[in-house]
Motif scaffolding. Structure first.
Motif, mmCIF file in Angstrom:
data_model
loop_
_atom_site.group_PDB
_atom_site.id
_atom_site.type_symbol
_atom_site.label_atom_id
_atom_site.label_comp_id
_atom_site.label_asym_id
_atom_site.label_seq_id
_atom_site.Cartn_x
_atom_site.Cartn_y
_atom_site.Cartn_z
ATOM 1 N N VAL A 39 0.740 -1.130 0.075
ATOM 2 C CA VAL A 39 -0.034 -0.138 -0.055
ATOM 3 C C VAL A 39 0.786 1.359 0.045
ATOM 4 O O VAL A 39 0.229 2.293 0.223
ATOM 5 N N GLY A 40 2.155 1.292 -0.187
ATOM 6 C CA GLY A 40 2.986 2.449 -0.436
ATOM 7 C C GLY A 40 4.235 2.267 0.193
ATOM 8 O O GLY A 40 5.272 3.300 -0.417
ATOM 9 N N GLY A 41 4.884 1.251 0.796
ATOM 10 C CA GLY A 41 6.114 1.135 1.267
ATOM 11 C C GLY A 41 7.271 0.916 0.273
ATOM 12 O O GLY A 41 8.070 1.514 0.185
ATOM 13 N N GLY A 94 -2.835 -4.890 9.846
ATOM 14 C CA GLY A 94 -2.927 -6.617 9.755
ATOM 15 C C GLY A 94 -4.117 -6.941 9.955
ATOM 16 O O GLY A 94 -4.588 -7.961 9.146
ATOM 17 N N VAL A 95 -4.999 -6.217 10.763
ATOM 18 C CA VAL A 95 -6.401 -6.868 11.263
ATOM 19 C C VAL A 95 -7.335 -6.577 9.960
ATOM 20 O O VAL A 95 -8.352 -7.066 10.051
ATOM 21 N N ASN A 96 -6.920 -5.500 9.376
ATOM 22 C CA ASN A 96 -7.976 -5.310 7.926
ATOM 23 C C ASN A 96 -7.150 -4.954 6.708
ATOM 24 O O ASN A 96 -7.367 -4.246 5.953
ATOM 25 N N ALA A 97 -6.498 -6.160 6.474
ATOM 26 C CA ALA A 97 -5.495 -6.289 5.244
ATOM 27 C C ALA A 97 -6.353 -6.358 4.109
ATOM 28 O O ALA A 97 -5.886 -5.432 3.036
ATOM 29 N N ILE A 98 -7.385 -6.987 3.918
ATOM 30 C CA ILE A 98 -8.310 -7.033 2.735
ATOM 31 C C ILE A 98 -8.879 -5.764 2.460
ATOM 32 O O ILE A 98 -9.116 -5.259 1.429
ATOM 33 N N THR A 99 -9.307 -5.002 3.569
ATOM 34 C CA THR A 99 -9.932 -3.693 3.368
ATOM 35 C C THR A 99 -9.064 -2.735 2.811
ATOM 36 O O THR A 99 -9.343 -1.990 1.672
ATOM 37 N N ILE A 100 -7.794 -2.686 3.320
ATOM 38 C CA ILE A 100 -6.849 -1.657 2.793
ATOM 39 C C ILE A 100 -6.551 -1.994 1.302
ATOM 40 O O ILE A 100 -6.249 -1.196 0.258
ATOM 41 N N TYR A 101 -6.400 -3.254 0.950
ATOM 42 C CA TYR A 101 -6.123 -3.744 -0.367
ATOM 43 C C TYR A 101 -7.105 -3.421 -1.323
ATOM 44 O O TYR A 101 -6.806 -2.912 -2.345
ATOM 45 N N LEU A 102 -8.375 -3.415 -1.143
ATOM 46 C CA LEU A 102 -9.444 -2.989 -1.793
ATOM 47 C C LEU A 102 -9.630 -1.814 -2.207
ATOM 48 O O LEU A 102 -9.815 -0.891 -3.097
ATOM 49 N N ALA A 103 -9.325 -1.083 -0.794
ATOM 50 C CA ALA A 103 -9.486 0.439 -0.623
ATOM 51 C C ALA A 103 -8.673 1.346 -1.656
ATOM 52 O O ALA A 103 -8.908 2.274 -2.033
ATOM 53 N N ALA A 104 -7.502 0.701 -1.453
ATOM 54 C CA ALA A 104 -6.126 1.431 -2.255
ATOM 55 C C ALA A 104 -6.716 1.208 -3.758
ATOM 56 O O ALA A 104 -6.160 2.176 -4.353
ATOM 57 N N ARG A 105 -7.337 0.396 -4.150
ATOM 58 C CA ARG A 105 -7.706 0.057 -5.670
ATOM 59 C C ARG A 105 -9.078 0.987 -5.725
ATOM 60 O O ARG A 105 -9.006 1.703 -7.100
ATOM 61 N N VAL A 118 0.312 9.492 1.359
ATOM 62 C CA VAL A 118 -0.572 8.247 0.927
ATOM 63 C C VAL A 118 -0.696 7.247 2.243
ATOM 64 O O VAL A 118 -1.710 6.792 2.688
ATOM 65 N N ILE A 119 0.514 6.810 2.599
ATOM 66 C CA ILE A 119 0.545 5.998 3.890
ATOM 67 C C ILE A 119 -0.095 6.465 5.171
ATOM 68 O O ILE A 119 -0.751 5.620 5.672
ATOM 69 N N LEU A 120 0.222 7.599 5.274
ATOM 70 C CA LEU A 120 -0.410 8.182 6.386
ATOM 71 C C LEU A 120 -2.061 8.305 6.458
ATOM 72 O O LEU A 120 -2.567 7.693 7.418
ATOM 73 N N LEU A 121 -2.645 8.576 5.128
ATOM 74 C CA LEU A 121 -3.945 8.815 5.181
ATOM 75 C C LEU A 121 -4.770 7.202 5.109
ATOM 76 O O LEU A 121 -5.631 7.010 5.742
ATOM 77 N N GLU A 122 -4.038 6.465 4.646
ATOM 78 C CA GLU A 122 -4.434 4.821 4.735
ATOM 79 C C GLU A 122 -4.187 4.451 5.938
ATOM 80 O O GLU A 122 -5.400 3.675 6.574
ATOM 81 N N TRP A 123 -3.399 4.711 6.760
ATOM 82 C CA TRP A 123 -3.122 4.191 8.122
ATOM 83 C C TRP A 123 -3.989 4.774 9.097
ATOM 84 O O TRP A 123 -4.804 4.220 9.822
ATOM 85 N N LEU A 124 -4.403 6.026 8.907
ATOM 86 C CA LEU A 124 -5.421 6.850 9.720
ATOM 87 C C LEU A 124 -6.905 6.280 9.452
ATOM 88 O O LEU A 124 -7.607 5.954 10.427
ATOM 89 N N MET A 125 -7.075 5.945 8.111
ATOM 90 C CA MET A 125 -8.440 5.157 7.771
ATOM 91 C C MET A 125 -8.397 4.066 8.702
ATOM 92 O O MET A 125 -9.530 3.812 9.268
#
Length: 380
Positions: free
Chosen positions: A38-40, A318-329, A360-367
């Protein structure tokens, strides 16, 4: 462990209460893994371009997939995720069985999850906007098939040795298919984009369009092969659940097994190359070995030494791995980052891209942190 030395799953008749254990190391390592997706990796690439430092350049080269034979650090991300998915299987299934959920109901849940992952994967690939020319094969689809094979293996076998045999069977089957079975027009053991068994099966069986011209890196044989590393995760969890072994012994077994798998893969590599694109058995062995060692390190520090505070930011992912994978798309975090941090980035000259990616990484993590605090988790 029974008298014959078999690793078994205890039922509610054998335990006074259902097991509710949760490995924080599992969530933390899954979060570490997802961070690169997601950004690293993009952050390392942007930093290398901005600084032109030699060390950064070496790291940047590891942030891309190997084009064919070979291996980079970026190639580890997907198999590591499947390995971790495998670890969660015995915990989830045993928990349901201890609550007197019927085996058939668990089986139906496994099938439902597999189908949903395949559907989500197709949606991720744009099936809703162009269904007639949709790519059905996907990362989520491969995770779903690997999960299905591994989960059914655990559900109906339950013991360590039969599950180990399932892992060996998958590994040997893929190796035989890729090395010994003749591909029409090419022969046997031709590991090229055009002549591999992967290409032949994908063109023969795979619905929809393919990611590559002749094959799909998440195609039919890759899905089966991916089940191998998921089964390796299942075996790891069965060891972790042994209450008579100390955490140090479990970690030592994982490290020793990991080193052995890495050694075997490197010894075989000259004759049977490590290749992510067609997911060779040697690729499974190498990434499985690395995954075991990585997990052993996280497990020792977080769950054995009880040094866990530092891992909370990773667990949030880690607890919402699929969530961020889909959200990033589905959402443009990049545009949001440019809107919020574009002014600062414009003052940073050569480091503007670094700041945008970091944003980007910060916004994803805050969500994800908001979802974490609200205890909202996407479960398939």
């Amino acid at each position: 462990m029974d008298r014959k030395g078999e690793f078994i799953v205890t039922s509610d008749k054998q335990q006074s209460k259902p097991s509710t254990e949760r490995l924080q190391s599992l969530d933390a390592l899954r979060g570490f893994d997802m961070l690169w997706i997601v950004g690293g990796a993009q952050l390392i690439r942007a930093f290398a371009k901005a600084t032109e430092w030699r060390v950064a350049d070496v790291m940047e080269k590891q942030m891309w997939h190997a084009p064919w034979h070979g291996f980079t650090a970026y190639d580890l991300i997907f198999p590591l995720f499947m390995f971790l998915a495998g670890i969660s299987i015995p915990y989830a299934i045993t928990s349901r069985l201890e609550k007197d959920v019927h085996t058939n109901d668990v089986a139906r849940r496994i099938i439902r999850r597999t189908v949903l992952l395949i559907i989500f994967g197709a949606i991720y690939n744009g099936a809703l906007s162009n269904f007639e020319n949709a790519r059905i094969a996907s990362v989520l689809g491969q995770i779903g098939v690997g999960y299905c094979i591994a989960a059914f293996s655990f559900l109906y076998l339950r013991k360590f040795k039969p599950v180990l045999l399932a892992f060996l069977a998958v590994s040997i089957f893929v190796a035989i298919a890729q090395l010994l079975i003749t591909v029409p027009g090419y022969g046997a053991g031709v590991l090229t984009p055009e002549g591999s068994m992967n290409a032949y099966l994908d063109q023969l069986l795979l619905p929809g369009k393919m990611y590559r011209e002749n094959y799909d890196p998440q195609g039919v044989l890759c899905m089966v092969s991916g089940a191998g590393i998921t089964l390796l995760g299942v075996l790891t969890a069965m060891i972790l659940r042994l209450r008579t072994w100390s955490g140090y012994k479990k970690a030592a077994i994982m490290v020793g097994s990991g080193l052995s798998l890495i050694l075997v893969s490197l010894l075989i590599n000259p004759w049977y190359p490590i290749n992510k694109e067609i997911w060779t058995t040697t690729f499974n062995l190498l990434t499985g070995g690395i995954s075991l060692i990585l997990f052993a390190a996280f497990y020792l520090v977080i769950d054995v030494f009880r040094l866990s505070r530092w891992s909370i930011p990773l667990c949030v992912i880690g607890v919402n791995a699929i969530t961020i994978y889909l959200a990033a798309r589905l959402f443009s975090f990049n545009k949001a980052s440019e809107l919020l941090f574009g002014g600062i980035a414009s003052l940073a000259e050569g480091f503007s891209a670094v700041i945008i990616v970091a944003g980007v990484i910060l916004l994803e993590w805050l969500m994800l942190f908001y979802l974490y605090k609200k205890k909202i988790f996407l479960k398939v």
